[in-house]
Design a protein around this motif. Structure first.
Motif, PDB file in Angstrom:
ATOM      1  N   THR A  21       0.822  -1.214   0.000  1.00 24.14           N
ATOM      2  CA  THR A  21       0.000   0.000   0.000  1.00 24.14           C
ATOM      3  C   THR A  21       0.854   1.262   0.000  1.00 24.14           C
ATOM      4  OG1 THR A  21      -0.254  -0.141   2.415  1.00 24.14           O
ATOM      5  CG2 THR A  21      -2.034  -1.040   1.055  1.00 24.14           C
ATOM      6  N   ARG A  22       1.938   1.256   0.741  1.00 24.96           N
ATOM      7  CA  ARG A  22       2.728   2.481   0.884  1.00 24.96           C
ATOM      8  C   ARG A  22       3.777   2.655  -0.214  1.00 24.96           C
ATOM      9  NH1 ARG A  22       4.163   5.579   6.081  1.00 24.96           N
ATOM     10  NH2 ARG A  22       5.648   7.068   5.261  1.00 24.96           N
ATOM     11  N   ILE A  23       4.498   1.604  -0.535  1.00 23.38           N
ATOM     12  CA  ILE A  23       5.594   1.708  -1.504  1.00 23.38           C
ATOM     13  C   ILE A  23       5.120   1.415  -2.925  1.00 23.38           C
ATOM     14  CG2 ILE A  23       7.873   0.800  -2.160  1.00 23.38           C
ATOM     15  CD1 ILE A  23       7.832   2.434   0.484  1.00 23.38           C
ATOM     16  N   ARG A  24       4.318   0.383  -3.081  1.00 20.98           N
ATOM     17  CA  ARG A  24       3.857  -0.011  -4.427  1.00 20.98           C
ATOM     18  C   ARG A  24       2.591   0.710  -4.863  1.00 20.98           C
ATOM     19  NH1 ARG A  24       6.095  -4.789  -6.544  1.00 20.98           N
ATOM     20  NH2 ARG A  24       4.976  -4.030  -8.368  1.00 20.98           N
ATOM     21  N   GLY A  25       1.935   1.434  -3.945  1.00 20.85           N
ATOM     22  CA  GLY A  25       0.773   2.237  -4.306  1.00 20.85           C
ATOM     23  C   GLY A  25      -0.499   1.447  -4.574  1.00 20.85           C
ATOM     24  N   VAL A  26      -0.608   0.241  -4.035  1.00 16.58           N
ATOM     25  CA  VAL A  26      -1.832  -0.542  -4.201  1.00 16.58           C
ATOM     26  C   VAL A  26      -2.954   0.157  -3.442  1.00 16.58           C
ATOM     27  CG1 VAL A  26      -2.935  -2.775  -3.727  1.00 16.58           C
ATOM     28  CG2 VAL A  26      -0.543  -2.695  -4.498  1.00 16.58           C
ATOM     29  N   GLU A  27      -4.070   0.358  -4.114  1.00 16.63           N
ATOM     30  CA  GLU A  27      -5.226   0.997  -3.477  1.00 16.63           C
ATOM     31  C   GLU A  27      -5.711   0.141  -2.319  1.00 16.63           C
ATOM     32  OE1 GLU A  27      -6.543   4.003  -4.242  1.00 16.63           O
ATOM     33  OE2 GLU A  27      -4.957   4.273  -5.726  1.00 16.63           O
ATOM     34  N   ARG A  28      -6.079   0.775  -1.232  1.00 14.51           N
ATOM     35  CA  ARG A  28      -6.461   0.070  -0.010  1.00 14.51           C
ATOM     36  C   ARG A  28      -7.688  -0.827  -0.197  1.00 14.51           C
ATOM     37  NH1 ARG A  28      -4.026   1.608   4.532  1.00 14.51           N
ATOM     38  NH2 ARG A  28      -5.852   1.249   5.829  1.00 14.51           N
ATOM     39  N   ASP A  29      -8.564  -0.476  -1.115  1.00 16.99           N
ATOM     40  CA  ASP A  29      -9.737  -1.323  -1.335  1.00 16.99           C
ATOM     41  C   ASP A  29      -9.439  -2.510  -2.249  1.00 16.99           C
ATOM     42  OD1 ASP A  29      -9.450   0.220  -3.640  1.00 16.99           O
ATOM     43  OD2 ASP A  29     -11.597   0.449  -3.946  1.00 16.99           O
ATOM     44  N   ARG A  30      -8.203  -2.627  -2.726  1.00 16.11           N
ATOM     45  CA  ARG A  30      -7.798  -3.704  -3.638  1.00 16.11           C
ATOM     46  C   ARG A  30      -6.949  -4.769  -2.951  1.00 16.11           C
ATOM     47  NH1 ARG A  30     -10.989  -4.248  -6.723  1.00 16.11           N
ATOM     48  NH2 ARG A  30      -9.604  -5.368  -8.100  1.00 16.11           N
ATOM     49  N   ILE A  31      -6.752  -4.631  -1.651  1.00 14.55           N
ATOM     50  CA  ILE A  31      -5.879  -5.550  -0.909  1.00 14.55           C
ATOM     51  C   ILE A  31      -6.526  -5.928   0.414  1.00 14.55           C
ATOM     52  CG2 ILE A  31      -4.577  -3.611   0.069  1.00 14.55           C
ATOM     53  CD1 ILE A  31      -2.081  -5.422   0.057  1.00 14.55           C
ATOM     54  N   ARG A  32      -6.348  -7.188   0.810  1.00 17.46           N
ATOM     55  CA  ARG A  32      -6.821  -7.653   2.117  1.00 17.46           C
ATOM     56  C   ARG A  32      -5.826  -8.662   2.674  1.00 17.46           C
ATOM     57  NH1 ARG A  32      -9.113  -3.758   1.939  1.00 17.46           N
ATOM     58  NH2 ARG A  32     -11.320  -3.311   2.066  1.00 17.46           N
ATOM     59  N   VAL A  33      -5.860  -8.774   4.012  1.00 15.92           N
ATOM     60  CA  VAL A  33      -5.041  -9.731   4.741  1.00 15.92           C
ATOM     61  C   VAL A  33      -6.000 -10.673   5.464  1.00 15.92           C
ATOM     62  CG1 VAL A  33      -3.315 -10.043   6.564  1.00 15.92           C
ATOM     63  CG2 VAL A  33      -3.194  -8.038   5.057  1.00 15.92           C
ATOM     64  N   LEU A  34      -5.920 -11.947   5.148  1.00 13.35           N
ATOM     65  CA  LEU A  34      -6.775 -12.960   5.771  1.00 13.35           C
ATOM     66  C   LEU A  34      -5.997 -13.622   6.899  1.00 13.35           C
ATOM     67  CD1 LEU A  34      -9.430 -14.670   5.648  1.00 13.35           C
ATOM     68  CD2 LEU A  34      -8.167 -16.221   4.126  1.00 13.35           C
ATOM     69  N   ASP A  35      -6.564 -13.592   8.094  1.00 10.61           N
ATOM     70  CA  ASP A  35      -5.881 -14.163   9.254  1.00 10.61           C
ATOM     71  C   ASP A  35      -6.935 -14.660  10.247  1.00 10.61           C
ATOM     72  OD1 ASP A  35      -3.035 -14.237  10.601  1.00 10.61           O
ATOM     73  OD2 ASP A  35      -4.426 -13.596  12.166  1.00 10.61           O
ATOM     74  N   PRO A  36      -6.695 -15.816  10.882  1.00 10.83           N
ATOM     75  CA  PRO A  36      -7.708 -16.347  11.798  1.00 10.83           C
ATOM     76  C   PRO A  36      -7.806 -15.608  13.131  1.00 10.83           C
ATOM     77  CG  PRO A  36      -5.814 -17.807  11.722  1.00 10.83           C
ATOM     78  CD  PRO A  36      -5.591 -16.746  10.682  1.00 10.83           C
ATOM     79  N   HIS A  37      -6.825 -14.790  13.453  1.00 13.26           N
ATOM     80  CA  HIS A  37      -6.785 -14.130  14.757  1.00 13.26           C
ATOM     81  C   HIS A  37      -7.464 -12.765  14.711  1.00 13.26           C
ATOM     82  CE1 HIS A  37      -4.135 -17.324  16.002  1.00 13.26           C
ATOM     83  NE2 HIS A  37      -3.429 -17.106  14.925  1.00 13.26           N
ATOM     84  N   PRO A  38      -8.043 -12.334  15.833  1.00 14.74           N
ATOM     85  CA  PRO A  38      -8.748 -11.050  15.844  1.00 14.74           C
ATOM     86  C   PRO A  38      -7.823  -9.837  15.751  1.00 14.74           C
ATOM     87  CG  PRO A  38      -8.804 -12.039  18.024  1.00 14.74           C
ATOM     88  CD  PRO A  38      -8.186 -13.052  17.099  1.00 14.74           C
ATOM     89  N   GLU A  39      -6.542 -10.002  16.047  1.00 16.12           N
ATOM     90  CA  GLU A  39      -5.611  -8.877  16.030  1.00 16.12           C
ATOM     91  C   GLU A  39      -4.333  -9.284  15.310  1.00 16.12           C
ATOM     92  OE1 GLU A  39      -2.945  -7.200  19.461  1.00 16.12           O
ATOM     93  OE2 GLU A  39      -4.921  -6.262  19.635  1.00 16.12           O
ATOM     94  N   ALA A  40      -3.737  -8.335  14.612  1.00 14.58           N
ATOM     95  CA  ALA A  40      -2.458  -8.572  13.937  1.00 14.58           C
ATOM     96  C   ALA A  40      -1.408  -9.026  14.947  1.00 14.58           C
ATOM     97  CB  ALA A  40      -1.994  -7.304  13.235  1.00 14.58           C
ATOM     98  N   LEU A  41      -0.546  -9.908  14.532  1.00 18.96           N
ATOM     99  CA  LEU A  41       0.595 -10.414  15.303  1.00 18.96           C
ATOM    100  C   LEU A  41       0.188 -11.258  16.511  1.00 18.96           C
ATOM    101  CD1 LEU A  41       2.933  -7.266  15.298  1.00 18.96           C
ATOM    102  CD2 LEU A  41       2.404  -8.832  13.440  1.00 18.96           C
ATOM    103  N   ALA A  42      -1.050 -11.705  16.588  1.00 16.43           N
ATOM    104  CA  ALA A  42      -1.512 -12.479  17.749  1.00 16.43           C
ATOM    105  C   ALA A  42      -0.702 -13.761  17.931  1.00 16.43           C
ATOM    106  CB  ALA A  42      -3.000 -12.799  17.616  1.00 16.43           C
TER     107      ALA A  42
END
Length: 166
Positions: A21-42
């Motif tokens: 998102t920051r360096i490559r300029g991918v639009e925020r609505d075009r990217i998602r992170v799928l993770d089973p935990h409720p919080e990042a780095l859990a």
């Protein structure tokens, strides 16, 4: 259809979402992170806590921000100074400092907004990209990055097993 789906919201998945998102300029609505935990780095939090880890094995430049000196700069801020701790060799940061810095980067850049809570249970090609099956339905994306934890064991689809064995 998304442009990017990152499967895994730990250190690497979070860094990848930030970089794209920051360096490559991918639009925020075009990217998602799928993770089973409720919080990042859990999962990372649980592993470092269970292992009694006080300091990272990696130097301070290995962190989730896109700027190599970000953690060092954060350690001199009002938020980071009380946690400032490094050991040699390689100026390795303390776990509390690293975690506080990571949460700071996530908050500052809205990376939690990119997360979808769920677990990938299948992956197959579809027209224009891939279809990732989750327990909550399917997600289609042009590109899929696997940023799996050592605790996750991928189930290789038949078409990928053949490629792996070449």
């Amino acid at each position: 259809m998304l442009d990017w789906l990152i499967v895994g919201g730990g250190i690497h998945g979070t860094h990848l979402s930030h970089h794209l998102t920051r360096i490559r300029g991918v639009e925020r609505d075009r990217i998602r992170v799928l993770d089973p935990h409720p919080e990042a780095l859990a999962s990372w939090d649980a592993c470092t806590r269970n292992a009694g880890m006080g300091f990272l094995r990696s130097p301070f430049v290995h962190q989730i921000d896109t700027w190599a000196d970000s953690l060092m700069h954060f350690s001199d801020s009002a938020e980071g100074l009380p946690l400032k701790a490094f050991i040699e060799p390689f100026c390795r940061p303390g776990v509390p400092l690293f975690r506080a810095h990571s949460m700071h980067v996530i908050r500052k850049n809205g990376l939690d907004e990119l997360r979808i809570q769920g677990r990938a249970v299948g992956l197959s090609p579809c027209p224009g990209g891939f279809r990732v099956e989750t327990e909550n339905g399917a997600i289609e994306s042009r590109k899929v990055l696997l940023a799996l934890s050592v605790n996750e064991y991928p189930l290789w689809p038949a078409w990928a097993r053949a490629l792996r064995e070449q």
